[in-house]
Design an enzyme around this catalytic site. Sequence first.
Site, PDB file in Angstrom:
ATOM      1  N   CYS A 150     142.528  -2.265  99.400  1.00 53.93           N
ATOM      2  CA  CYS A 150     140.522  -1.708  99.314  1.00 53.93           C
ATOM      3  C   CYS A 150     139.918  -2.609  99.169  1.00 53.93           C
ATOM      4  O   CYS A 150     138.435  -2.567  99.529  1.00 53.93           O
ATOM      5  CB  CYS A 150     140.520  -0.701  97.798  1.00 53.93           C
ATOM      6  SG  CYS A 150     141.287  -1.677  96.745  1.00 53.93           S
ATOM      7  N   HIS A 243     134.355  -0.024  94.047  1.00 50.21           N
ATOM      8  CA  HIS A 243     134.863  -1.610  94.462  1.00 50.21           C
ATOM      9  C   HIS A 243     133.398  -2.142  95.071  1.00 50.21           C
ATOM     10  O   HIS A 243     132.661  -2.043  95.925  1.00 50.21           O
ATOM     11  CB  HIS A 243     135.523  -2.182  94.950  1.00 50.21           C
ATOM     12  CG  HIS A 243     136.805  -2.022  94.445  1.00 50.21           C
ATOM     13  ND1 HIS A 243     137.070  -1.256  93.272  1.00 50.21           N
ATOM     14  CD2 HIS A 243     138.091  -2.106  95.522  1.00 50.21           C
ATOM     15  CE1 HIS A 243     138.943  -0.925  93.280  1.00 50.21           C
ATOM     16  NE2 HIS A 243     139.217  -1.512  94.301  1.00 50.21           N
TER      17      HIS A 243
HETATM   18  N1  LIG Z   1     144.727   3.205  94.136  1.00 51.26           N
HETATM   19  C1  LIG Z   1     144.476   1.781  95.388  1.00 51.26           C
HETATM   20  O1  LIG Z   1     142.918   2.239  95.000  1.00 51.26           O
HETATM   21  C2  LIG Z   1     144.998   1.874  96.636  1.00 51.26           C
HETATM   22  C3  LIG Z   1     144.049   0.922  97.500  1.00 51.26           C
HETATM   23  C4  LIG Z   1     144.527   0.020  98.538  1.00 51.26           C
HETATM   24  C5  LIG Z   1     146.124   0.738  98.950  1.00 51.26           C
HETATM   25  N2  LIG Z   1     146.205   1.276  97.707  1.00 51.26           N
HETATM   26  C6  LIG Z   1     147.997   1.465  97.680  1.00 51.26           C
HETATM   27  O2  LIG Z   1     148.921   2.538  97.753  1.00 51.26           O
HETATM   28  C7  LIG Z   1     149.589   2.652  97.162  1.00 51.26           C
HETATM   29  C8  LIG Z   1     149.530   3.958  96.294  1.00 51.26           C
HETATM   30  O3  LIG Z   1     148.541   3.608  95.039  1.00 51.26           O
HETATM   31  P1  LIG Z   1     148.870   4.848  94.333  1.00 51.26           P
HETATM   32  O4  LIG Z   1     147.506   4.249  93.488  1.00 51.26           O
HETATM   33  O5  LIG Z   1     148.171   5.797  95.439  1.00 51.26           O
HETATM   34  O6  LIG Z   1     149.607   5.399  93.343  1.00 51.26           O
HETATM   35  P2  LIG Z   1     150.516   6.194  92.406  1.00 51.26           P
HETATM   36  O7  LIG Z   1     149.546   6.713  91.535  1.00 51.26           O
HETATM   37  O8  LIG Z   1     151.525   5.211  91.571  1.00 51.26           O
HETATM   38  O9  LIG Z   1     151.668   6.687  93.191  1.00 51.26           O
HETATM   39  C9  LIG Z   1     152.767   6.628  93.902  1.00 51.26           C
HETATM   40  C10 LIG Z   1     153.485   7.546  94.916  1.00 51.26           C
HETATM   41  O10 LIG Z   1     154.671   7.144  95.071  1.00 51.26           O
HETATM   42  C11 LIG Z   1     156.102   7.665  94.855  1.00 51.26           C
HETATM   43  N3  LIG Z   1     157.099   6.744  94.716  1.00 51.26           N
HETATM   44  C12 LIG Z   1     157.131   6.599  93.250  1.00 51.26           C
HETATM   45  N4  LIG Z   1     158.633   5.765  93.416  1.00 51.26           N
HETATM   46  C13 LIG Z   1     158.894   6.319  94.336  1.00 51.26           C
HETATM   47  C14 LIG Z   1     160.291   6.054  94.866  1.00 51.26           C
HETATM   48  N5  LIG Z   1     161.181   5.085  94.608  1.00 51.26           N
HETATM   49  N6  LIG Z   1     160.899   6.197  96.279  1.00 51.26           N
HETATM   50  C15 LIG Z   1     159.673   7.741  96.124  1.00 51.26           C
HETATM   51  N7  LIG Z   1     158.551   7.933  96.191  1.00 51.26           N
HETATM   52  C16 LIG Z   1     158.231   7.357  95.001  1.00 51.26           C
HETATM   53  C17 LIG Z   1     154.880   8.778  93.493  1.00 51.26           C
HETATM   54  O11 LIG Z   1     155.893  10.074  93.487  1.00 51.26           O
HETATM   55  P3  LIG Z   1     156.549  10.051  91.468  1.00 51.26           P
HETATM   56  O12 LIG Z   1     154.906  11.221  91.861  1.00 51.26           O
HETATM   57  O13 LIG Z   1     157.936  11.012  92.534  1.00 51.26           O
HETATM   58  O14 LIG Z   1     156.217   9.128  90.967  1.00 51.26           O
HETATM   59  C18 LIG Z   1     153.834   8.840  93.957  1.00 51.26           C
HETATM   60  O15 LIG Z   1     153.584  10.261  95.061  1.00 51.26           O
HETATM   61  C19 LIG Z   1     150.185   1.365  96.783  1.00 51.26           C
HETATM   62  O16 LIG Z   1     150.728   0.532  97.319  1.00 51.26           O
HETATM   63  C20 LIG Z   1     148.867   1.148  96.703  1.00 51.26           C
HETATM   64  O17 LIG Z   1     149.369  -0.452  96.075  1.00 51.26           O
HETATM   65  C21 LIG Z   1     146.049   1.964  96.622  1.00 51.26           C
END
Ligand SMILES: NC(=O)c1ccc[n+]([C@@H]2O[C@H](COP(=O)([O-])OP(=O)(O)OC[C@H]3O[C@@H](n4cnc5c(N)ncnc54)[C@H](OP(=O)(O)O)[C@@H]3O)[C@@H](O)[C@H]2O)c1
Length: 347
Positions: A150, A243
């Site tokens: 991001c 950001h």
């Molecule tokens: N937040 C940002 O601004 C941003 C920006 C760019 C990139 N990203 C990237 O995008 C990704 C997601 O980020 P997020 O902030 O959305 O994370 P998050 O809120 O922690 O969500 C994670 C997701 O993955 C699922 N998950 C976790 N462990 C799992 C497993 N072992 N098997 C299958 N599903 C699983 C979770 O399901 P449950 O609900 O069932 O636990 C949830 O749906 C990350 O790689 C992050 O680095 C984030």
Amino acid sequence: MTVSVGILGATGAVGQRFIQLLDGHPTFEIDALTASESSAGKSYQAAAKWRANTPIPRDVADIEVGETHPDAVSDDIDLLFSSLPSGVASEVEPKFLEAGYVVSSNSSNDRMAEDVPLTIPEINPGHLDLIEVQRDNRGWDGALIKNPNCSTITMVPTLAALDAGFGIERADVTTLQAVSGAGYSGVTSMEIIDNAIPHIGGEENKMETESRKLLGEFDGAELSLHDAEVNASCNRIPTLDGHLESVFVDLADDPSPAAAREALESFPGIDLPSAPDQLIHVFGDDQPERPQPRRDRNRDNGMAISVGGVSETPSGLKYNCLAHNTLRGAAGASLLNGELLVEEGWI
Ligand SMILES: NC(=O)c1ccc[n+]([C@@H]2O[C@H](COP(=O)([O-])OP(=O)(O)OC[C@H]3O[C@@H](n4cnc5c(N)ncnc54)[C@H](OP(=O)(O)O)[C@@H]3O)[C@@H](O)[C@H]2O)c1
């Protein structure tokens, strides 16, 4: 034409943004949602701790969340969006690719792999052709395409615009990043209220390397990184979304701030359903206090970049830029890449 899509990691912070952005999409229709074992088998409404600022779309609320495994997802899905934690994604995404799925992923694993397109549709759509190299190398029927981090997406369109006109030799950036970038449970309130944290693990390296890949050249067989030196200093601050980044650039030419503003504002967009009409909005000298996260992050549905404070320094130019980190910087970025895959005939 209807494209059947699924979301891996649909219940998380980025997953919820996908659901929001896909609501009413002209061609993409959600047909599969997956998450961890603890969510599988529940309705989306019961599994997701919905924190977005609009209600869960009615047609999504009752979809049953599946396990994140190819056997649990229908073969009829044309395109998967992935917003899994990168450790999970690095294990799971290859299984979907071997099974023939096309995956547009947010997760940071494999972004710098030589045969994986890291793409912002307005900047380097031609890098998509790396998919041919990827399929030859890995024997996959599917295809993996990544969007950058991001903080990288916020800055790179501005570098691309200045590089096209004046040649970028070096960029130094200091970021002020919102807490949503760390996911819901990433930074506790006790850590961030009344505070700033001058370190985000791995973020500086991502900005420094991903920027050079995005601005690099693909000759049909190999991708070479851009020569520019990029240095990043990344900080977490107590904003929710958006950001803000201060950039100093050394350029081969010596444009005036007015010429730089013109190059930024006139940088072409792309004709895709979720792309903003104008990629970069520039504030003039009369508004040196903009852009600001709260006031400017939602420009053009959170998909446009805002720039302000363009001025001269003894060695080049400086300016501030801003983008919405979970829209333009995450779910919106993958969505645009998905639209590009359709437009270019990969789906
Ligand atoms: N937040 C940002 O601004 C941003 C920006 C760019 C990139 N990203 C990237 O995008 C990704 C997601 O980020 P997020 O902030 O959305 O994370 P998050 O809120 O922690 O969500 C994670 C997701 O993955 C699922 N998950 C976790 N462990 C799992 C497993 N072992 N098997 C299958 N599903 C699983 C979770 O399901 P449950 O609900 O069932 O636990 C949830 O749906 C990350 O790689 C992050 O680095 C984030």
